[in-house]
Design a protein around this motif. Sequence first.
Motif, PDB file in Angstrom:
ATOM      1  N   GLU A   1      91.300  84.992  56.578  1.00 22.64           N
ATOM      2  CA  GLU A   1      91.616  86.395  56.787  1.00 22.64           C
ATOM      3  C   GLU A   1      90.323  87.184  56.908  1.00 22.64           C
ATOM      4  O   GLU A   1      89.287  86.775  56.394  1.00 22.64           O
TER       5      GLU A   1
ATOM      6  N   ILE B   1      88.550  91.287  58.538  1.00 19.28           N
ATOM      7  CA  ILE B   1      88.682  92.588  59.184  1.00 19.28           C
ATOM      8  C   ILE B   1      87.833  92.540  60.448  1.00 19.28           C
ATOM      9  O   ILE B   1      86.657  92.180  60.397  1.00 19.28           O
TER      10      ILE B   1
ATOM     11  N   ASN C   1      90.744  96.408  62.206  1.00 23.12           N
ATOM     12  CA  ASN C   1      92.080  95.831  62.034  1.00 23.12           C
ATOM     13  C   ASN C   1      91.990  94.488  61.312  1.00 23.12           C
ATOM     14  O   ASN C   1      91.112  93.679  61.605  1.00 23.12           O
ATOM     15  N   PRO C   2      92.932  94.226  60.399  1.00 22.58           N
ATOM     16  CA  PRO C   2      92.932  92.929  59.715  1.00 22.58           C
ATOM     17  C   PRO C   2      93.426  91.824  60.642  1.00 22.58           C
ATOM     18  O   PRO C   2      94.204  92.077  61.564  1.00 22.58           O
ATOM     19  N   TRP C   3      92.957  90.592  60.408  1.00 19.89           N
ATOM     20  CA  TRP C   3      93.402  89.437  61.177  1.00 19.89           C
ATOM     21  C   TRP C   3      93.614  88.256  60.239  1.00 19.89           C
ATOM     22  O   TRP C   3      93.058  88.203  59.148  1.00 19.89           O
ATOM     23  N   LYS C   4      94.441  87.298  60.696  1.00 18.74           N
ATOM     24  CA  LYS C   4      94.716  86.067  59.948  1.00 18.74           C
ATOM     25  C   LYS C   4      94.756  84.898  60.928  1.00 18.74           C
ATOM     26  O   LYS C   4      95.250  85.048  62.042  1.00 18.74           O
TER      27      LYS C   4
ATOM     28  N   GLU D   1      99.154  87.478  62.110  1.00 14.37           N
ATOM     29  CA  GLU D   1     100.131  87.408  61.021  1.00 14.37           C
ATOM     30  C   GLU D   1     101.555  87.244  61.540  1.00 14.37           C
ATOM     31  O   GLU D   1     102.344  86.476  60.990  1.00 14.37           O
TER      32      GLU D   1
END
Length: 132
Positions: A15, A17, A22-25, A48
């Motif tokens: 995970e 940013i 924006n967050p990412w996974k 996600e």
Amino acid sequence: MEVSGKIIQMLPLQEGIGRNGNPWKVQSAILETQDQYPRKVCFEVFGEDRIHNNPFKVDDIVTISFDIESREFNGRWYTSIRAYRVQQGLPEQTPAAPATQAAPAAAPMAAPTANTEPFDASPSDESTDLPF
């Protein structure tokens, strides 16, 4: 493209940013094909929503649909296999065409043209650069 096999290992969920905030996974896993000569394929599911919509675990038999992308960084090339769909089970096989079905007729080929110039296989000059 697609590949089928058994999930033999799940790698840790990554995970972060992004530059835009924006967050990412990314969930990576190792798939082993079930061919005569099995191959191991490391693939990743990015995002996600895709991770949530395509659940899989160790020992699942799956078929993944994926894109391959290579990119350069500091003079080295890196290739990723990014799955956009993970389906449980092997792909459905379409039945083979019956053996009695005739093959479609091939289009007629044009007749070869005749070469009217004579071919001389003897070397025209003793100073050729050929090694024989």
